[in-house]
Design an enzyme around this catalytic site. Structure first.
Site, PDB file in Angstrom:
ATOM      1  N   HIS A  99       0.849  -1.201   0.000  1.00 31.84           N
ATOM      2  CA  HIS A  99       0.000   0.000   0.000  1.00 31.84           C
ATOM      3  C   HIS A  99       0.881   1.247   0.000  1.00 31.84           C
ATOM      4  O   HIS A  99       2.022   1.208   0.448  1.00 31.84           O
ATOM      5  CB  HIS A  99      -0.929   0.014   1.217  1.00 31.84           C
ATOM      6  CG  HIS A  99      -0.205  -0.069   2.519  1.00 31.84           C
ATOM      7  ND1 HIS A  99       0.233  -1.265   3.045  1.00 31.84           N
ATOM      8  CD2 HIS A  99       0.199   0.893   3.380  1.00 31.84           C
ATOM      9  CE1 HIS A  99       0.862  -1.039   4.182  1.00 31.84           C
ATOM     10  NE2 HIS A  99       0.867   0.261   4.413  1.00 31.84           N
ATOM     11  N   HIS A 101       1.093   5.371   1.059  1.00 24.45           N
ATOM     12  CA  HIS A 101       0.556   6.436   1.909  1.00 24.45           C
ATOM     13  C   HIS A 101       0.520   7.745   1.127  1.00 24.45           C
ATOM     14  O   HIS A 101       1.519   8.129   0.508  1.00 24.45           O
ATOM     15  CB  HIS A 101       1.457   6.648   3.137  1.00 24.45           C
ATOM     16  CG  HIS A 101       1.530   5.467   4.063  1.00 24.45           C
ATOM     17  ND1 HIS A 101       0.873   5.430   5.271  1.00 24.45           N
ATOM     18  CD2 HIS A 101       2.186   4.279   3.966  1.00 24.45           C
ATOM     19  CE1 HIS A 101       1.127   4.282   5.883  1.00 24.45           C
ATOM     20  NE2 HIS A 101       1.934   3.564   5.118  1.00 24.45           N
TER      21      HIS A 101
HETATM   22  P1  AMP Z   1       2.612   0.408   7.169  1.00 24.88           P
HETATM   23  O1  AMP Z   1       2.437  -1.092   6.983  1.00 24.88           O
HETATM   24  O2  AMP Z   1       3.733   0.754   8.107  1.00 24.88           O
HETATM   25  O3  AMP Z   1       2.720   1.147   5.887  1.00 24.88           O
HETATM   26  O4  AMP Z   1       1.370   0.972   7.929  1.00 24.88           O
HETATM   27  C1  AMP Z   1       0.072   0.446   7.805  1.00 24.88           C
HETATM   28  C2  AMP Z   1      -0.908   1.573   7.996  1.00 24.88           C
HETATM   29  O5  AMP Z   1      -2.196   1.001   8.006  1.00 24.88           O
HETATM   30  C3  AMP Z   1      -0.755   2.348   9.316  1.00 24.88           C
HETATM   31  O6  AMP Z   1      -0.612   3.746   9.019  1.00 24.88           O
HETATM   32  C4  AMP Z   1      -2.057   2.051  10.062  1.00 24.88           C
HETATM   33  O7  AMP Z   1      -2.530   3.153  10.808  1.00 24.88           O
HETATM   34  C5  AMP Z   1      -2.998   1.684   8.934  1.00 24.88           C
HETATM   35  N1  AMP Z   1      -4.083   0.783   9.298  1.00 24.88           N
HETATM   36  C6  AMP Z   1      -4.010  -0.362  10.002  1.00 24.88           C
HETATM   37  N2  AMP Z   1      -5.205  -0.947  10.134  1.00 24.88           N
HETATM   38  C7  AMP Z   1      -6.084  -0.147   9.478  1.00 24.88           C
HETATM   39  C8  AMP Z   1      -7.498  -0.196   9.247  1.00 24.88           C
HETATM   40  N3  AMP Z   1      -8.260  -1.180   9.711  1.00 24.88           N
HETATM   41  N4  AMP Z   1      -8.056   0.826   8.553  1.00 24.88           N
HETATM   42  C9  AMP Z   1      -7.311   1.843   8.090  1.00 24.88           C
HETATM   43  N5  AMP Z   1      -5.981   1.938   8.262  1.00 24.88           N
HETATM   44  C10 AMP Z   1      -5.369   0.966   8.958  1.00 24.88           C
END
Ligand code: AMP
Ligand code: ZN
Length: 109
Positions: A99, A101
């Site tokens: 994903h 950001h």
């Molecule tokens: P990363 O894997 O470090 O890129 O981060 C994963 C991102 O997903 C973090 O910023 C979390 O806050 C976000 N995240 C985790 N669970 C959820 C969810 N259920 N809905 C929306 N965002 C999420």
């Protein structure tokens, strides 16, 4: 993919604040935003990270990142946008469904 929280969001098994969706990609608000409007963009097919993303999927993903960036900039009245991707645990990846950001920024934030 079982036990992947983002696959569960894609399949509608758990809720999310969706901001954009097409046949290949989905975007929704981050549950713990770095800034108001922080949005995640992901492919609907499960791939762990940039290394395994097929080129075609990556291209579609980036087209959505551009659309979402313009929408986030407009709706948040942002002065700038950070686009980032964490790949592997050492880089801070905590959800192992690739994903990107999209984070709106203000001049003085
Ligand atoms: P990363 O894997 O470090 O890129 O981060 C994963 C991102 O997903 C973090 O910023 C979390 O806050 C976000 N995240 C985790 N669970 C959820 C969810 N259920 N809905 C929306 N965002 C999420
Ligand atoms: Zn997944």
């Amino acid at each position: 993919m079982e036990n992947c929280i983002f696959c569960k969001i894609i399949n509608g098994d758990i809720p999310a604040n969706k901001v954009y969706e097409d046949d290949y990609t989905l975007a929704f608000l981050d549950i713990r935003p770095s800034n108001h409007g922080h949005t995640l963009v992901l492919p609907k097919d499960h791939f762990e990270n940039i290394y395994t993303l097929p080129d075609e999927t990556l291209a579609r993903l980036m087209l959505t990142v551009k659309k979402v960036s313009l929408a986030v900039k407009d709706s948040m009245d942002a002065d700038g946008i950070n686009i980032s991707m964490n790949n592997e645990e050492a880089a801070g990846q905590i959800i192992f469904h690739a994903h990107i950001h999209v984070i709106p920024r203000k001049s003085n934030d």
